[in-house]
Design a protein around this motif. Structure first.
Motif, PDB file in Angstrom:
ATOM      1  N   ASN A  97     -32.327 -25.711 -25.205  1.00 14.81           N
ATOM      2  CA  ASN A  97     -31.644 -26.929 -25.639  1.00 14.81           C
ATOM      3  C   ASN A  97     -30.173 -26.921 -25.236  1.00 14.81           C
ATOM      4  O   ASN A  97     -29.627 -27.957 -24.834  1.00 14.81           O
ATOM      5  CB  ASN A  97     -31.768 -27.089 -27.155  1.00 14.81           C
ATOM      6  CG  ASN A  97     -33.155 -27.508 -27.587  1.00 14.81           C
ATOM      7  OD1 ASN A  97     -33.974 -27.940 -26.768  1.00 14.81           O
ATOM      8  ND2 ASN A  97     -33.436 -27.375 -28.876  1.00 14.81           N
ATOM      9  N   SER A 119     -30.039 -27.651 -21.556  1.00 16.24           N
ATOM     10  CA  SER A 119     -30.327 -29.070 -21.330  1.00 16.24           C
ATOM     11  C   SER A 119     -29.114 -29.928 -21.663  1.00 16.24           C
ATOM     12  O   SER A 119     -28.831 -30.920 -20.973  1.00 16.24           O
ATOM     13  CB  SER A 119     -31.533 -29.507 -22.162  1.00 16.24           C
ATOM     14  OG  SER A 119     -32.702 -28.833 -21.752  1.00 16.24           O
ATOM     15  N   TYR A 120     -28.407 -29.567 -22.711  1.00 18.20           N
ATOM     16  CA  TYR A 120     -27.188 -30.285 -23.084  1.00 18.20           C
ATOM     17  C   TYR A 120     -26.174 -30.237 -21.950  1.00 18.20           C
ATOM     18  O   TYR A 120     -25.570 -31.246 -21.586  1.00 18.20           O
ATOM     19  CB  TYR A 120     -26.606 -29.671 -24.357  1.00 18.20           C
ATOM     20  CG  TYR A 120     -25.387 -30.382 -24.894  1.00 18.20           C
ATOM     21  CD1 TYR A 120     -25.514 -31.409 -25.824  1.00 18.20           C
ATOM     22  CD2 TYR A 120     -24.104 -30.015 -24.477  1.00 18.20           C
ATOM     23  CE1 TYR A 120     -24.387 -32.060 -26.325  1.00 18.20           C
ATOM     24  CE2 TYR A 120     -22.979 -30.658 -24.970  1.00 18.20           C
ATOM     25  CZ  TYR A 120     -23.124 -31.683 -25.897  1.00 18.20           C
ATOM     26  OH  TYR A 120     -22.014 -32.337 -26.383  1.00 18.20           O
ATOM     27  N   GLU A 179     -26.816 -29.587 -18.724  1.00 16.73           N
ATOM     28  CA  GLU A 179     -27.355 -30.231 -17.531  1.00 16.73           C
ATOM     29  C   GLU A 179     -27.281 -31.756 -17.618  1.00 16.73           C
ATOM     30  O   GLU A 179     -27.121 -32.439 -16.594  1.00 16.73           O
ATOM     31  CB  GLU A 179     -28.801 -29.793 -17.316  1.00 16.73           C
ATOM     32  CG  GLU A 179     -28.921 -28.324 -16.912  1.00 16.73           C
ATOM     33  CD  GLU A 179     -30.358 -27.874 -16.756  1.00 16.73           C
ATOM     34  OE1 GLU A 179     -30.606 -26.998 -15.898  1.00 16.73           O
ATOM     35  OE2 GLU A 179     -31.230 -28.388 -17.490  1.00 16.73           O
ATOM     36  N   ALA A 180     -27.378 -32.285 -18.819  1.00 16.50           N
ATOM     37  CA  ALA A 180     -27.317 -33.739 -18.989  1.00 16.50           C
ATOM     38  C   ALA A 180     -25.909 -34.291 -18.780  1.00 16.50           C
ATOM     39  O   ALA A 180     -25.742 -35.491 -18.553  1.00 16.50           O
ATOM     40  CB  ALA A 180     -27.813 -34.111 -20.385  1.00 16.50           C
ATOM     41  N   ARG A 181     -24.922 -33.436 -18.819  1.00 16.46           N
ATOM     42  CA  ARG A 181     -23.534 -33.885 -18.752  1.00 16.46           C
ATOM     43  C   ARG A 181     -22.801 -33.472 -17.486  1.00 16.46           C
ATOM     44  O   ARG A 181     -21.695 -33.951 -17.229  1.00 16.46           O
ATOM     45  CB  ARG A 181     -22.770 -33.360 -19.988  1.00 16.46           C
ATOM     46  CG  ARG A 181     -23.160 -34.097 -21.246  1.00 16.46           C
ATOM     47  CD  ARG A 181     -22.850 -33.317 -22.507  1.00 16.46           C
ATOM     48  NE  ARG A 181     -23.191 -34.104 -23.695  1.00 16.46           N
ATOM     49  CZ  ARG A 181     -24.435 -34.282 -24.125  1.00 16.46           C
ATOM     50  NH1 ARG A 181     -25.444 -33.696 -23.490  1.00 16.46           N
ATOM     51  NH2 ARG A 181     -24.669 -35.024 -25.185  1.00 16.46           N
ATOM     52  N   HIS A 182     -23.384 -32.563 -16.698  1.00 15.80           N
ATOM     53  CA  HIS A 182     -22.666 -32.046 -15.537  1.00 15.80           C
ATOM     54  C   HIS A 182     -23.598 -31.911 -14.338  1.00 15.80           C
ATOM     55  O   HIS A 182     -24.711 -31.399 -14.461  1.00 15.80           O
ATOM     56  CB  HIS A 182     -22.064 -30.670 -15.844  1.00 15.80           C
ATOM     57  CG  HIS A 182     -21.161 -30.662 -17.036  1.00 15.80           C
ATOM     58  ND1 HIS A 182     -19.875 -31.149 -16.995  1.00 15.80           N
ATOM     59  CD2 HIS A 182     -21.367 -30.222 -18.308  1.00 15.80           C
ATOM     60  CE1 HIS A 182     -19.323 -31.005 -18.189  1.00 15.80           C
ATOM     61  NE2 HIS A 182     -20.210 -30.445 -18.999  1.00 15.80           N
TER      62      HIS A 182
END
Length: 293
Positions: free
Chosen positions: A141, A144-145, A147-150
């Protein structure tokens, strides 16, 4: 270092000594993270490492941050005889693991003291590379956090990334704040030298860049035929999930033929211990301090 008894050829560790250690480490197949040449060389100033010989046995003297002298497990030759001599001279042996105790200390009159703060954390490399199942869902998690932002890129460490890694190391030191801390200065200096001498020391690792800027890296080496050891890991502390990502990528890419990865000790720091335990080690490699009764 506190004055040592006279041992033949006692001198500081040099880069050219790597070949001197190669065959001995290959024969020993060490499980203790201190017993790698790069680890010894890069922290030679922090622990004032010195070499000496006792017959065919290689001795490595050092000192703790408090200045107390010790000797690491002797390498090659008559190890039991060397241990007996060292203990008779009043020295403490640091870093003896269970295998060393069983093979070399059985029948000797010694006192063993467990050093929990310096136990090494041993993991299955594939587990840390894949983070499978419910045990690792929090790690996934966090990644994923991030990867979703960068938008990021992962590469193996190479000389072209050196300056970026050095800049990140300096920023890591600045964020830590206590610039007068001797241990922080020594850690920073060792990391910088590792980046500069990676090829000569046999180090390998990974780099994570975001928009072309180095934001994380990890460097390590082979500890034995089936185990890698991660010596250095730095990441931008303001990018949540980045430490979990670089740890995963090191385990995935750096030494893919190894079964295990040794992530060294927690030094008794509660947060570091909690973090290392959360990665589900398969073993804590016990270390003992050995003295005369």
């Amino acid at each position: 270092m506190t004055a040592l008894p006279a041992y033949p050829g006692c001198r500081p560790l040099e880069l050219a000594d790597r070949e001197l250690f190669a065959g001995r480490f290959a024969a020993l197949q060490p499980r203790v993270s201190e017993l790698t040449f790069a680890g010894l060389y890069l922290f030679r100033h922090a622990h004032d490492y010195r070499l000496a010989a006792l017959g065919d046995t290689l001795l490595i003297f050092g000192s703790g941050y408090g200045g107390d002298p010790y000797v690491l497990p002797p390498l090659g030759g008559d190890v039991r005889g060397a241990v007996a001599r060292l203990l008779a001279d009043g020295l403490a042996l640091y870093g003896a693991d269970d295998r060393f105790v069983e093979r070399q200390l059985t029948g000797l009159a010694v006192e063993l003291t467990e050093d929990r703060d310096n136990f090494d954390y041993l993991y299955l490399r594939r587990e840390l590379a894949e983070l499978p199942g419910n045990r690792f869902h929090k790690k996934r998690n966090r990644i994923s956090y991030f990867e979703a932002r960068h938008a990021y890129r992962v590469d193996r460490y190479a000389a072209g990334y050196r300056d970026g890694c050095l800049a990140l190391t300096e920023e890591w030191r600045r964020v830590r704040g206590d610039l007068d801390s001797p241990s922080l200065r020594l850690e920073t200096a060792a990391t910088a030298e590792a980046l500069q001498l990676a090829d000569q020391l046999g180090l390998a690792g990974v780099v994570v860049t975001v928009e072309g800027v180095v934001k994380a890296f990890a460097l390590g080496e082979r500890l034995n035929d089936e185990t890698a050891v991660c010596h250095f890991e730095k990441a931008d502390p303001f990018m949540d999930g980045l430490y979990q990502l670089v740890d995963r990528e090191f385990c995935r890419l750096a030494f893919p033929d190894c079964t295990y990865v040794n992530r060294e000790q927690d030094l008794g720091e509660p947060n570091l211990r909690k973090s290392k335990l959360s990665y589900q080690p398969v073993e804590l490699v016990r270390k003992f301090r050995v003295t005369r009764p």
